[in-house]
Enzyme design. Structure first.
Site, PDB file in Angstrom:
ATOM      1  N   ARG A  21       0.819  -1.208   0.000  1.00 12.45           N
ATOM      2  CA  ARG A  21       0.000   0.000   0.000  1.00 12.45           C
ATOM      3  C   ARG A  21       0.854   1.258   0.000  1.00 12.45           C
ATOM      4  O   ARG A  21       1.724   1.417   0.852  1.00 12.45           O
ATOM      5  CB  ARG A  21      -0.914   0.024   1.216  1.00 12.45           C
ATOM      6  N   SER A 134     -22.119 -14.588  12.376  1.00 15.48           N
ATOM      7  CA  SER A 134     -21.463 -13.435  11.769  1.00 15.48           C
ATOM      8  C   SER A 134     -21.601 -13.485  10.243  1.00 15.48           C
ATOM      9  O   SER A 134     -21.267 -14.500   9.622  1.00 15.48           O
ATOM     10  CB  SER A 134     -19.984 -13.461  12.186  1.00 15.48           C
ATOM     11  N   SER A 186     -19.483  -1.803   2.674  1.00 13.04           N
ATOM     12  CA  SER A 186     -18.794  -0.675   2.053  1.00 13.04           C
ATOM     13  C   SER A 186     -18.085  -1.017   0.757  1.00 13.04           C
ATOM     14  O   SER A 186     -17.726  -0.114   0.010  1.00 13.04           O
ATOM     15  CB  SER A 186     -17.801  -0.070   3.035  1.00 13.04           C
ATOM     16  N   HIS A 214     -21.456   2.840   7.724  1.00 13.15           N
ATOM     17  CA  HIS A 214     -21.558   3.493   6.411  1.00 13.15           C
ATOM     18  C   HIS A 214     -22.958   4.044   6.150  1.00 13.15           C
ATOM     19  O   HIS A 214     -23.281   4.381   5.013  1.00 13.15           O
ATOM     20  CB  HIS A 214     -21.144   2.530   5.297  1.00 13.15           C
ATOM     21  N   THR A 242     -19.994   5.112  13.614  1.00 12.89           N
ATOM     22  CA  THR A 242     -18.755   5.875  13.692  1.00 12.89           C
ATOM     23  C   THR A 242     -19.057   7.366  13.646  1.00 12.89           C
ATOM     24  O   THR A 242     -20.074   7.781  13.080  1.00 12.89           O
ATOM     25  CB  THR A 242     -17.795   5.510  12.551  1.00 12.89           C
ATOM     26  N   LYS A 245     -16.946   9.010   9.685  1.00 13.29           N
ATOM     27  CA  LYS A 245     -17.281   8.969   8.258  1.00 13.29           C
ATOM     28  C   LYS A 245     -18.259  10.109   7.960  1.00 13.29           C
ATOM     29  O   LYS A 245     -17.847  11.257   7.931  1.00 13.29           O
ATOM     30  CB  LYS A 245     -17.721   7.570   7.876  1.00 13.29           C
ATOM     31  N   THR A 274      -8.260   3.260  28.146  1.00 11.37           N
ATOM     32  CA  THR A 274      -7.716   4.158  27.131  1.00 11.37           C
ATOM     33  C   THR A 274      -8.249   5.565  27.355  1.00 11.37           C
ATOM     34  O   THR A 274      -9.372   5.748  27.843  1.00 11.37           O
ATOM     35  CB  THR A 274      -8.059   3.632  25.706  1.00 11.37           C
ATOM     36  N   THR A 275      -7.415   6.553  27.030  1.00 13.54           N
ATOM     37  CA  THR A 275      -7.780   7.948  27.251  1.00 13.54           C
ATOM     38  C   THR A 275      -9.009   8.332  26.430  1.00 13.54           C
ATOM     39  O   THR A 275      -9.118   7.952  25.263  1.00 13.54           O
ATOM     40  CB  THR A 275      -6.587   8.850  26.880  1.00 13.54           C
ATOM     41  N   THR A 360      -8.686  -6.885   0.343  1.00 13.29           N
ATOM     42  CA  THR A 360      -9.896  -6.156   0.736  1.00 13.29           C
ATOM     43  C   THR A 360     -11.108  -6.686  -0.032  1.00 13.29           C
ATOM     44  O   THR A 360     -12.211  -6.760   0.497  1.00 13.29           O
ATOM     45  CB  THR A 360      -9.706  -4.647   0.493  1.00 13.29           C
TER      46      THR A 360
HETATM   47  C1  LIG Z   1     -14.608   2.070   8.866  1.00 12.35           C
HETATM   48  C2  LIG Z   1     -15.401   0.943   9.462  1.00 12.35           C
HETATM   49  C3  LIG Z   1     -15.385   0.691  10.829  1.00 12.35           C
HETATM   50  C4  LIG Z   1     -14.434   1.384  11.747  1.00 12.35           C
HETATM   51  O1  LIG Z   1     -14.825   2.684  12.007  1.00 12.35           O
HETATM   52  P1  LIG Z   1     -13.689   3.756  12.362  1.00 12.35           P
HETATM   53  O2  LIG Z   1     -14.415   4.818  13.058  1.00 12.35           O
HETATM   54  O3  LIG Z   1     -13.084   4.168  11.058  1.00 12.35           O
HETATM   55  O4  LIG Z   1     -12.681   3.056  13.224  1.00 12.35           O
HETATM   56  C5  LIG Z   1     -16.262  -0.247  11.348  1.00 12.35           C
HETATM   57  N1  LIG Z   1     -17.101  -0.941  10.537  1.00 12.35           N
HETATM   58  C6  LIG Z   1     -17.110  -0.746   9.214  1.00 12.35           C
HETATM   59  C7  LIG Z   1     -18.049  -1.533   8.385  1.00 12.35           C
HETATM   60  C8  LIG Z   1     -16.249   0.181   8.621  1.00 12.35           C
HETATM   61  O5  LIG Z   1     -16.238   0.337   7.305  1.00 12.35           O
END
Ligand SMILES: *Cc1c(COP(=O)(O)O)cnc(C)c1O
Length: 405
Positions: A21, A134, A186, A214, A242, A245, A274-275, A360
């Site tokens: 990459r 899963s 995604s 997503h 998240t 995104k 973790t912080t 991927t």
């Molecule tokens: C990007 C992604 C995550 C992780 O989210 P981040 O906030 O980027 O760590 C989790 N699940 C899927 C399906 C993703 O594409």
């Protein structure tokens, strides 16, 4: 052992397989995104593969909230959530998230990856005898969380209800079950049959864990995701999302019952040790969510842009996966050509689209994953289509028969 020699050898192997990459070193321009400077490339570029799907990473509401929070509270949170790191901004953001998904509570993590890893890992390891069902195309963060839990795992065929049902039926009726899946996948951009999966979960007494990473911000009247759009939020046990995104900042979360969130808060190592996120990040994310709850125009223009790019690709016969979502995978089907097209787009056309190759996606399905946004303009689309048209001819790649007019 010659450690560096070993590392070099492994990297060479990766390079020979075409899987090494290279990062584009970008500097985005506030107020002008998708424009950016590519510091290790041709200079000015247009980004066509960002997950900042709506351009919220530069929205004035978000930036103002972040500036104000820095001025109000300083830089970092100063500790883990348990030890002095739970700030007022974190609590307000968790309330915003619980409200977004119609759940009693929400719990923040430092990223979406960590939220999946920690929440799935904790639930699957702490619920006695839990089995996780899963989806075969689940994200690496879910897979790692399930693996870490050491719970029994059953993989069902991607979006295949008959296979899921067969696998549920084969398990002992009394065994606790957790179905883990995503809404928008995604890489292909396809969408899970959430309602039917919830029906099966009800029939077999399973919990459901839905990754809406997503989809949050992008679908549903308030940006609550596909489950909101379909009126299914109350039927899903855990919604994970998240803030990095469509919301344009960084961070991850789960939204669920108060007891479930409290359970994960109390037992998840990836939450406890973790912080906490900087308060400015929490404030920026909360502003982004608040904006997208009431403003549908970003979502509307986003949909129109996606439809426009799809139609233009059809006009020149470029093969892309027709999916009901916002991600446009343009199929190249050859790793070398895929990388060549991506490199040439960047170097000669100032268009940045990262090639998506194995592992991927499966070999032979190498692709360019295009993500139009409301901040791309007509001229950006024209330049993209002209460049792709040129390169398709140059690489002698197959085209679709022209759509019948
Ligand atoms: C990007 C992604 C995550 C992780 O989210 P981040 O906030 O980027 O760590 C989790 N699940 C899927 C399906 C993703 O594409």
């Amino acid at each position: 052992m010659n450690f560096d020699g070993f590392f070099a050898q492994e990297l060479t192997r990766l390079q020979e397989e075409g899987n090494y990459r290279d990062f584009a070193e970008l500097e985005r321009h506030r107020g002008a995104f998708p424009a950016a400077t590519c510091h290790n490339g041709p200079g000015e570029v247009t980004i066509w593969c960002s997950n900042d799907y709506l351009g919220m990473g530069q929205h004035p509401d978000v930036l103002n909230a972040m500036h104000a929070a820095i001025d109000r509270t300083g830089a970092g949170a100063g500790g883990t959530r348990n030890i002095s790191g739970t700030t007022h901004d974190h609590v307000l953001l968790e309330r915003e998230l619980a409200d977004l998904h119609g759940k009693e509570a929400a719990l923040l993590f430092t990223s979406g990856y960590v939220s999946n890893w920690a929440a799935l890992g904790t639930l699957a390891s702490r619920i006695p005898d839990c089995v996780v069902l899963s989806d075969a195309l689940n994200h690496a963060s879910m897979i790692e969380g399930i693996r870490h839990s050491r719970a029994q795992k059953v993989i069902w065929k991607h979006n295949d209800l008959a296979d899921l049902e067969a696998k549920l039926a084969a398990l002992p009726a009394g065994q606790p079950k957790l179905i883990a899946f995503e809404s928008v996948y995604s890489m292909d951009g396809d969408i899970a049959p959430i309602r039917e999966i919830c029906d099966l979960a009800d029939r077999y007494g399973a919990m459901t864990y839905l990754d809406e990473v997503h989809a949050v911000g992008l679908y549903g009247p308030r940006g609550g995701g596909i489950a909101e759009r379909e009126g299914l939020m109350d039927r899903v046990t855990v919604i994970e999302g998240t803030l990095g995104k469509a919301f344009g900042v960084v961070g991850g979360y789960i939204a669920a019952s108060e007891k479930l969130c409290d359970f994960v808060r109390s037992f998840a190592s990836g939450f406890i040790f973790t912080t906490a996120l900087p308060p400015s990040v929490a404030a920026g994310a909360a502003a982004s969510i608040r904006h997208l709850k009431v403003s549908a125009s970003e979502r509307q223009i986003h949909r129109e842009r996606v439809a426009q790019v799809r139609a233009r690709l059809d006009e020149i016969g470029l093969p892309h996966i027709d999916n009901p979502g916002h991600i446009i995978p343009v199929m190249v089907g050859d790793p070398v050509k895929c990388k060549f097209i991506s490199d040439t787009l960047l170097r000669e056309h100032g268009i940045y689209i990262q090639p998506i190759n194995y592992p991927t996606v499966p070999k032979g399905t190498e692709r360019l994953r295009i993500t139009p946004s409301p901040v791309h303009c007509d001229a950006d689309v024209d330049r993209l289509i002209d460049a792709l048209e040129d390169l398709w001819t140059q690489c002698q790649l197959a085209r679709r028969p022209m759509a019948a007019q």
